[in-house]
Design a protein around this motif. Sequence first.
Motif, PDB file in Angstrom:
ATOM      1  N   LYS A  32       0.837  -1.206   0.000  1.00 53.07           N
ATOM      2  CA  LYS A  32       0.000   0.000   0.000  1.00 53.07           C
ATOM      3  C   LYS A  32       0.869   1.252   0.000  1.00 53.07           C
ATOM      4  O   LYS A  32       0.620   2.194  -0.744  1.00 53.07           O
ATOM      5  N   GLY A  33       1.910   1.268   0.816  1.00 55.57           N
ATOM      6  CA  GLY A  33       2.830   2.408   0.829  1.00 55.57           C
ATOM      7  C   GLY A  33       3.448   2.640  -0.533  1.00 55.57           C
ATOM      8  O   GLY A  33       3.488   3.772  -1.030  1.00 55.57           O
ATOM      9  N   ARG A  34       3.901   1.564  -1.152  1.00 53.64           N
ATOM     10  CA  ARG A  34       4.499   1.685  -2.492  1.00 53.64           C
ATOM     11  C   ARG A  34       3.495   2.196  -3.509  1.00 53.64           C
ATOM     12  O   ARG A  34       3.833   3.001  -4.366  1.00 53.64           O
ATOM     13  N   SER A  35       2.247   1.724  -3.406  1.00 46.85           N
ATOM     14  CA  SER A  35       1.229   2.152  -4.372  1.00 46.85           C
ATOM     15  C   SER A  35       0.939   3.643  -4.238  1.00 46.85           C
ATOM     16  O   SER A  35       0.477   4.274  -5.184  1.00 46.85           O
ATOM     17  N   LEU A  36       1.212   4.198  -3.067  1.00 50.50           N
ATOM     18  CA  LEU A  36       1.008   5.627  -2.833  1.00 50.50           C
ATOM     19  C   LEU A  36       2.307   6.414  -3.006  1.00 50.50           C
ATOM     20  O   LEU A  36       2.364   7.601  -2.701  1.00 50.50           O
ATOM     21  N   ALA A  37       3.344   5.737  -3.479  1.00 48.13           N
ATOM     22  CA  ALA A  37       4.664   6.341  -3.722  1.00 48.13           C
ATOM     23  C   ALA A  37       5.272   6.930  -2.451  1.00 48.13           C
ATOM     24  O   ALA A  37       5.903   7.982  -2.483  1.00 48.13           O
ATOM     25  N   VAL A  38       5.062   6.229  -1.342  1.00 45.15           N
ATOM     26  CA  VAL A  38       5.632   6.650  -0.061  1.00 45.15           C
ATOM     27  C   VAL A  38       6.528   5.527   0.435  1.00 45.15           C
ATOM     28  O   VAL A  38       6.141   4.360   0.412  1.00 45.15           O
ATOM     29  N   LYS A  39       7.709   5.894   0.892  1.00 41.74           N
ATOM     30  CA  LYS A  39       8.636   4.897   1.412  1.00 41.74           C
ATOM     31  C   LYS A  39       8.000   4.158   2.580  1.00 41.74           C
ATOM     32  O   LYS A  39       7.345   4.775   3.427  1.00 41.74           O
ATOM     33  N   PRO A  40       8.194   2.841   2.644  1.00 40.82           N
ATOM     34  CA  PRO A  40       7.573   2.053   3.714  1.00 40.82           C
ATOM     35  C   PRO A  40       7.874   2.568   5.115  1.00 40.82           C
ATOM     36  O   PRO A  40       6.977   2.591   5.968  1.00 40.82           O
ATOM     37  N   ASN A  41       9.088   3.001   5.374  1.00 40.34           N
ATOM     38  CA  ASN A  41       9.417   3.468   6.719  1.00 40.34           C
ATOM     39  C   ASN A  41       8.789   4.823   7.038  1.00 40.34           C
ATOM     40  O   ASN A  41       8.553   5.142   8.205  1.00 40.34           O
ATOM     41  N   ALA A 108      -0.873  12.712   6.368  1.00 43.47           N
ATOM     42  CA  ALA A 108      -1.001  11.430   7.067  1.00 43.47           C
ATOM     43  C   ALA A 108      -2.443  10.934   7.037  1.00 43.47           C
ATOM     44  O   ALA A 108      -2.686   9.743   6.791  1.00 43.47           O
ATOM     45  N   ASP A 109      -3.392  11.831   7.282  1.00 47.51           N
ATOM     46  CA  ASP A 109      -4.800  11.433   7.257  1.00 47.51           C
ATOM     47  C   ASP A 109      -5.191  10.885   5.891  1.00 47.51           C
ATOM     48  O   ASP A 109      -5.887   9.867   5.796  1.00 47.51           O
ATOM     49  N   LEU A 110      -4.744  11.544   4.842  1.00 49.47           N
ATOM     50  CA  LEU A 110      -5.025  11.097   3.478  1.00 49.47           C
ATOM     51  C   LEU A 110      -4.371   9.747   3.208  1.00 49.47           C
ATOM     52  O   LEU A 110      -5.004   8.825   2.700  1.00 49.47           O
ATOM     53  N   LEU A 111      -3.109   9.632   3.571  1.00 48.44           N
ATOM     54  CA  LEU A 111      -2.345   8.405   3.348  1.00 48.44           C
ATOM     55  C   LEU A 111      -2.929   7.231   4.133  1.00 48.44           C
ATOM     56  O   LEU A 111      -3.044   6.117   3.617  1.00 48.44           O
ATOM     57  N   LEU A 112      -3.303   7.480   5.383  1.00 46.21           N
ATOM     58  CA  LEU A 112      -3.713   6.398   6.270  1.00 46.21           C
ATOM     59  C   LEU A 112      -5.194   6.049   6.177  1.00 46.21           C
ATOM     60  O   LEU A 112      -5.605   5.007   6.694  1.00 46.21           O
ATOM     61  N   ALA A 113      -5.990   6.880   5.525  1.00 46.93           N
ATOM     62  CA  ALA A 113      -7.436   6.638   5.462  1.00 46.93           C
ATOM     63  C   ALA A 113      -7.755   5.260   4.897  1.00 46.93           C
ATOM     64  O   ALA A 113      -8.549   4.500   5.480  1.00 46.93           O
ATOM     65  N   GLU A 114      -7.153   4.912   3.790  1.00 49.27           N
ATOM     66  CA  GLU A 114      -7.424   3.614   3.161  1.00 49.27           C
ATOM     67  C   GLU A 114      -6.883   2.459   4.015  1.00 49.27           C
ATOM     68  O   GLU A 114      -7.519   1.414   4.129  1.00 49.27           O
ATOM     69  N   ILE A 115      -5.733   2.674   4.626  1.00 43.31           N
ATOM     70  CA  ILE A 115      -5.148   1.643   5.492  1.00 43.31           C
ATOM     71  C   ILE A 115      -6.056   1.408   6.697  1.00 43.31           C
ATOM     72  O   ILE A 115      -6.384   0.264   7.023  1.00 43.31           O
ATOM     73  N   HIS A 116      -6.480   2.490   7.354  1.00 48.69           N
ATOM     74  CA  HIS A 116      -7.357   2.350   8.521  1.00 48.69           C
ATOM     75  C   HIS A 116      -8.687   1.706   8.145  1.00 48.69           C
ATOM     76  O   HIS A 116      -9.202   0.860   8.888  1.00 48.69           O
TER      77      HIS A 116
END
Length: 157
Positions: A32-41, A108-116
């Motif tokens: 999911k992180g990769r699909s959003l072009a954000v480094k996993p860490n 963070a809210d945008l990035l984490l919305a789908e994960i949450h």
Amino acid sequence: TNSDLKYEESMRNRIKKLVDATNVIDHAYLVKGRSLAVKPNIVVLLYALANDENLSQSKLHNEWLLPLSTINTIVTECRNAGYITLEPIPGKRRECILRFTPRGREFADLLLAEIHAAEEKAMRETLAHFPPEFVEALEFYAKSFHNALNQKVGDDA
């Protein structure tokens, strides 16, 4: 005996299933992180910070098991991107609390919305089939495994 062998095979099979399941979970976050072009860490940092208003680099290291060099890198990247600030902790010379900037909170809210949303859906589905205590059982197993693995050779306690 034969029953001991079957018990050991059953135990090994259960452990393999548990390890496989945790690997699937870890991989899902990574993908999911990769699909959003954000480094996993960075996903880990933002996730941790979104769930802990008193997150420090030390706490991130101890609770999320990231190497200190990785933490330094991602904190610098997020700070330079305007996502976080560092607030000194009184009485601690080099320790700081990580805080979201408004821009960082929004990101963070945008990035984490789908994960949450996916986490909550999976938990609802799980609780429809298993008692809520399964979470406590997994926590207990994780702590027991950590303690057993880090127990000094020769220690029986």
